[in-house]
Write an enzyme that holds these catalytic residues in place. Structure first.
Site: not given
Lengths: 294, 183
Positions: B78, B129-130, B165, B167
């Site tokens: 990201c 996410i964004r 992501h 993670e």
């Protein structure tokens, strides 16, 4: 197949903010200063807490036009506050595409008994807490991020410290309880049983927890990080100080290097005057924001 | 095997947990001198503007560039992918162009199922996410997963980027692929 507004997406954004500083701003110029200093997000407000405290009256959601201008001026996520229990203010912010909603005791509560049912929203919520029971009640209502309340607009870190230590102590105590005592612990905390079990097992909160309310210096910020905060909100502390841009940058660096006293000493030098602080005991019970909503 | 995770801001703890689960040692990196002895480096998700500013204040830009030049692998997720991408403002280490927040604001953040080219049998749940979008990838870039016809996982030599992501979702395949890049 795609999914929107799920809990992992809500808590995930908070994970991305960790180790960062969220700054209160009241106009696009301040938002830009915050972003350039390395803020991970800004809280769009009409008045910072110190002014809300000084001016009194009912504090409400910020004018959407101010929030929109701030949203247009920066690339980082923008948060905004709604009154406790005011779900229509939250609906308005969600429709505007605000990235995170703070259901905040800094504004005048709209409901004396109930918080917003945050599960009804796709936008994530952050809520304040002074202890573990309050934190877990907010999560039960659907909050995806927490912050300790501290005492906003005072520039005095003592309440932030008290709340963080309280939550840490309560988690430590839960984690050594035998399984059969957890239901009674949940009853005493006034918290959902499943969340109490989760905290007892993991020895930590299930979501990101920032510190807020009274942080005014790089050392304050690093103190809260060493006490276990995942990041900090700085409200009045930046734009009520003499040199906001320098102080903002120093606090950002202090949050990253919170365990490095040499760097903390360097960034704390010649920042100009901090915001004037308030002694908590000089406030009457009715002036305390932290007791609103619990 | 020792992996450094850039810990200026963002989801660095999650990367550390994932690498440890894959059997590697993982440690936080905040200053240039901490980079030495690292067999691989991960740049986590977070806010790219904040990470970039802290990187420049503490001399990490040059340190990361010479680290990359040594041929050791770097993973960016990201914000980390943005920082590794092609731009004079960024590290310019992989020939992809990224557009920040390209899906929109937080309400447009999404979970989607993608297919990894090196592990096609089981779908991968990707959390955006964004997130940025890779809108251009050079001919030397190997695209390893796509979503809506845009690359979301890509590799060029020692640089691996994901716009989502890995993670956050507990699926270890991308982290263990990265560890394989070391040996």
């Amino acid at each position: 197949m795609e999914k929107f507004g799920t809990l992992p997406l809500k808590t995930g954004l908070a994970e991305m903010l960790k180790g960062g500083v969220i700054m209160d701003v009241t106009n696009p110029e301040q938002a830009k200063i915050a972003e350039d200093a390395g803020a991970v997000s800004v809280m769009a407000l009409e008045r910072v807490p110190a002014d809300i405290r000084a001016q009194g009256g009912v504090a409400r959601m910020t004018d959407p036009e101010i929030i929109e201008k701030i949203m247009e001026s920066v690339s980082i996520p923008v948060m905004a506050k709604v009154r406790i229990g005011h779900f229509v203010e939250a609906q308005i912010l969600e429709s505007m595409g605000v990235d995170y909603i703070d259901e905040s005791e800094v504004l005048t509560p709209a409901d004396e008994s109930y918080h917003i049912n945050k599960w009804n929203f796709k936008v994530p919520f952050v809520c304040g807490a002074v202890n573990l029971g309050e934190a877990l009640r907010r999560l039960g209502e659907g909050a995806a991020m927490l912050r300790t309340k501290g005492e906003a607009g005072t520039g005095n870190v003592v309440e932030a410290v008290r709340h963080m230590r309280t939550i840490n102590d309560e988690i430590a105590r839960l984690s050594v309880l035998p399984e059969e005592e957890l239901m009674t612990a949940a009853k005493n905390l006034g918290a959902p049983y499943e969340l109490v079990r989760l905290v007892a097992r993991d020895r930590k909160l299930p979501v990101v927890n920032f510190s807020a309310g009274g942080i005014a210096t790089p050392a304050d910020a690093a103190l809260m990080m060493q006490l276990g905060a995942d990041g900090v909100f700085v409200g009045s502390g930046i734009f009520k100080s003499k040199e906001p841009a320098r102080r903002a940058s120093a606090i950002v660096q202090a949050v990253t290097h919170y365990n490095n006293p040499d760097i903390l000493a360097k960034v704390s030098k010649s920042l100009g005057d901090a915001m004037p602080g308030l002694e908590i005991s000089s406030l009457g019970e009715k002036d305390l924001l932290q007791v609103r909503g619990n | 095997m020792k992996i450094g995770v850039l810990a200026l801001q963002g989801a660095f703890r999650e990367h550390i947990v994932m690498f440890k689960r894959c059997g590697a040692l993982a440690t936080e990196i905040r200053l240039p001198e901490e980079l030495k002895d690292m067999d691989g480096l991960a740049i986590p998700g977070g806010e790219s503007s904040a990470i970039l500013r802290l990187m420049d204040l503490y001399g990490l830009r040059d340190a990361l560039l010479s680290y990359a030049a040594s041929g050791k692998p770097i993973l960016g997720t990201c914000a980390g992918a943005i920082l590794l991408s092609r731009s004079q403002n960024y590290l310019n280490l992989i020939d992809v162009r990224t557009v920040r927040n390209a899906y929109g604001r937080q309400i447009d953040s999404r979970e989607a199922v993608i297919e990894l080219s090196f592990s096609p049998d089981e779908p991968f749940r990707a959390v955006f996410i964004r997130a940025p979008v890779i809108d251009e990838a050079g001919k030397d870039v190997h695209v390893m997963a796509s979503y809506r016809d845009k690359p979301v996982l890509a590799r060029q030599n020692n640089i691996l980027v994901a716009t989502f992501h890995p993670e956050l979702t507990g699926d270890e395949r991308i982290h263990s692929y990265f560890l394989d890049m070391i040996s």
